[in-house]
Scaffold this motif. Structure first.
Motif, PDB file in Angstrom:
ATOM      1  N   PHE A  59      36.717  28.084  46.823  1.00  0.00           N
ATOM      2  CA  PHE A  59      36.772  29.454  46.305  1.00  0.00           C
ATOM      3  C   PHE A  59      37.145  29.490  44.822  1.00  0.00           C
ATOM      4  CE2 PHE A  59      37.257  29.869  50.874  1.00  0.00           C
ATOM      5  CZ  PHE A  59      36.268  30.801  51.128  1.00  0.00           C
ATOM      6  N   MET A  60      38.066  28.645  44.410  1.00  0.00           N
ATOM      7  CA  MET A  60      38.495  28.662  43.016  1.00  0.00           C
ATOM      8  C   MET A  60      37.372  28.235  42.074  1.00  0.00           C
ATOM      9  SD  MET A  60      41.052  29.660  41.250  1.00  0.00           S
ATOM     10  CE  MET A  60      42.671  29.496  42.040  1.00  0.00           C
ATOM     11  N   GLN A  61      36.576  27.259  42.491  1.00  0.00           N
ATOM     12  CA  GLN A  61      35.502  26.786  41.617  1.00  0.00           C
ATOM     13  C   GLN A  61      34.490  27.897  41.299  1.00  0.00           C
ATOM     14  OE1 GLN A  61      32.021  26.080  42.219  1.00  0.00           O
ATOM     15  NE2 GLN A  61      31.828  25.359  40.107  1.00  0.00           N
ATOM     16  N   PRO A  62      33.954  28.617  42.298  1.00  0.00           N
ATOM     17  CA  PRO A  62      33.033  29.707  41.948  1.00  0.00           C
ATOM     18  C   PRO A  62      33.712  30.866  41.219  1.00  0.00           C
ATOM     19  CG  PRO A  62      33.374  29.604  44.327  1.00  0.00           C
ATOM     20  CD  PRO A  62      33.973  28.378  43.747  1.00  0.00           C
ATOM     21  N   ILE A  63      34.990  31.112  41.508  1.00  0.00           N
ATOM     22  CA  ILE A  63      35.709  32.169  40.779  1.00  0.00           C
ATOM     23  C   ILE A  63      35.765  31.820  39.287  1.00  0.00           C
ATOM     24  CG2 ILE A  63      37.993  33.195  40.400  1.00  0.00           C
ATOM     25  CD1 ILE A  63      38.399  33.073  43.480  1.00  0.00           C
ATOM     26  N   LYS A  64      36.152  30.582  38.980  1.00  0.00           N
ATOM     27  CA  LYS A  64      36.256  30.183  37.566  1.00  0.00           C
ATOM     28  C   LYS A  64      34.887  30.119  36.883  1.00  0.00           C
ATOM     29  CE  LYS A  64      40.522  27.427  37.787  1.00  0.00           C
ATOM     30  NZ  LYS A  64      41.085  26.069  37.688  1.00  0.00           N
ATOM     31  N   ALA A  65      33.879  29.718  37.629  1.00  0.00           N
ATOM     32  CA  ALA A  65      32.544  29.552  37.037  1.00  0.00           C
ATOM     33  C   ALA A  65      31.836  30.878  36.818  1.00  0.00           C
ATOM     34  CB  ALA A  65      31.693  28.653  37.931  1.00  0.00           C
ATOM     35  N   ASN A  66      32.279  31.932  37.514  1.00  0.00           N
ATOM     36  CA  ASN A  66      31.558  33.205  37.461  1.00  0.00           C
ATOM     37  C   ASN A  66      32.507  34.381  37.210  1.00  0.00           C
ATOM     38  OD1 ASN A  66      28.748  32.243  38.503  1.00  0.00           O
ATOM     39  ND2 ASN A  66      30.187  31.443  40.011  1.00  0.00           N
ATOM     40  N   GLN A  67      33.509  34.170  36.373  1.00  0.00           N
ATOM     41  CA  GLN A  67      34.513  35.216  36.185  1.00  0.00           C
ATOM     42  C   GLN A  67      34.066  36.229  35.127  1.00  0.00           C
ATOM     43  OE1 GLN A  67      38.251  33.281  35.278  1.00  0.00           O
ATOM     44  NE2 GLN A  67      37.280  31.775  33.949  1.00  0.00           N
ATOM     45  N   VAL A  68      34.267  37.493  35.450  1.00  0.00           N
ATOM     46  CA  VAL A  68      33.977  38.570  34.496  1.00  0.00           C
ATOM     47  C   VAL A  68      35.247  38.983  33.765  1.00  0.00           C
ATOM     48  CG1 VAL A  68      31.959  39.416  35.721  1.00  0.00           C
ATOM     49  CG2 VAL A  68      34.211  40.284  36.355  1.00  0.00           C
ATOM     50  N   GLU A  69      36.388  38.662  34.349  1.00  0.00           N
ATOM     51  CA  GLU A  69      37.709  38.740  33.730  1.00  0.00           C
ATOM     52  C   GLU A  69      38.447  37.501  34.225  1.00  0.00           C
ATOM     53  OE1 GLU A  69      39.893  42.284  34.639  1.00  0.00           O
ATOM     54  OE2 GLU A  69      38.146  43.587  34.355  1.00  0.00           O
ATOM     55  N   PRO A  70      39.613  37.178  33.660  1.00  0.00           N
ATOM     56  CA  PRO A  70      40.325  35.994  34.166  1.00  0.00           C
ATOM     57  C   PRO A  70      40.551  36.049  35.678  1.00  0.00           C
ATOM     58  CG  PRO A  70      41.301  36.719  32.105  1.00  0.00           C
ATOM     59  CD  PRO A  70      40.282  37.761  32.483  1.00  0.00           C
TER      60      PRO A  70
END
Length: 311
Positions: A59-70
């Protein structure tokens, strides 16, 4: 009362998590996920998509790769490949396991909470939940929060729990806790089903006030079979003076002797007696990734199914 599993499952022989990460979007991995799901579906009422990857990184990997805000993921990217692969089959019921915002935050930052970041992570988790809920056959979505109640430096207050664990979907939303310390505060959130591990530590059942759960209009998920395979093997070794490590035939005997159908059935009976209609789901305490093979993990699940039939 439905039989489910937490999610993680052993990889096939010869496959590593590194291979999975390299082949996440290949047909070969898709079929691997589908085969494992069908193995579970033969035994469980509500099987979870097989969680072969690290619970944080998936979950963290796609969150960091596709973040619109931090730490806030683009909602279009908040999808779980394994769930999408399972949905390509015609299956009746699916359970979804999503690592919770507090667990993601704690692994990334430790126990000092910066609310803006935590709430962005919570919104990212919410987006995964809402996208999963679009599938009609998804029965339950579980938020996995093993560190709540275990990590002494993770102490969110009631208001923050309510903000972070706020879900509005038609499916049951579970939370998976290893310990019951926070369950009373969870009663004040929108979570529908509180899951507590009670097989390895049966005394955990005694911490749960059935009247409080009923008053909050919540349900329970109780762990009725141990999933700590290393502990099961160690007990078997000590009882018989053998070394079962690496010997799948002996490990199979260990599972049937240390976690027999009769013992699991006793735990189910105790849970029914204590909680009655509040008992919505049962299954193993935790995930089964550490089991030496898929066949041995399935053996434990089959023992739980037999125990349900006996009850």
């Amino acid at each position: 009362m439905m039989l489910d599993d937490i999610g993680s499952f052993p990889l096939p022989k010869g496959i590593t998590r590194e291979w999975v990460e390299r082949n996440l979007h290949t047909k070969e991995y898709e079929e691997m996920v589908q085969r494992a799901f069908l193995m579970k579906a033969k035994v469980l009422d509500v099987p979870t998509y097989p969680q072969f990857r690290d619970m944080i990184e998936m979950f963290m990997q796609p969150i960091k790769a596709n973040q619109v805000e931090p730490y806030l993921i683009d909602e279009r990217k908040a999808v779980i490949p394994e769930l999408e692969y399972v949905e390509k089959m015609s299956v009746e019921a699916v359970r979804v396991c999503i690592t919770g915002p507090f667990e993601l935050y704690y692994r990334e930052f430790g126990g000092v909470i910066y609310e803006d970041i935590l709430l962005n992570l919570a919104e990212s988790v919410r987006r995964f939940v809402e996208n999963a809920a679009k599938h009609e056959n998804v029965v339950c979505i579980s938020i996995d929060e093993p560190s709540l109640g275990i990590a002494p430096d993770l102490q969110p207050d009631e208001e923050l729990l309510q903000k972070a664990l706020d879900y509005k979907v038609k499916q049951d939303v579970q939370i998976h806790l290893h310990e019951p310390l926070y369950y009373e505060k969870i009663l004040e959130t929108s979570v529908d089903v509180i899951g507590i591990e009670c097989a390895k530590k049966p005394e955990n059942m005694d911490f749960i006030d059935a009247e409080a759960v009923a008053s909050a209009e919540k349900k329970l998920r109780i762990g009725v079979a141990r999933s700590d395979i290393d502990g099961i093997i160690a007990e078997f070794n000590a009882l018989h003076g053998v070394n079962a490590w690496g010997n799948e035939e002996l490990i199979s005997l260990a599972i049937d002797e240390i976690e027999p159908v009769e013992k699991i059935a006793e735990r189910i009976s105790k849970a029914k007696e204590r909680f009655g209609d509040l008992l919505a789901y049962i299954g193993p305490d935790c995930g089964l990734f550490s089991f030496p093979s898929q066949e041995l993990a399935l053996q434990l699940l089959e023992n739980v199914r037999k125990a349900v039939r006996e009850g």
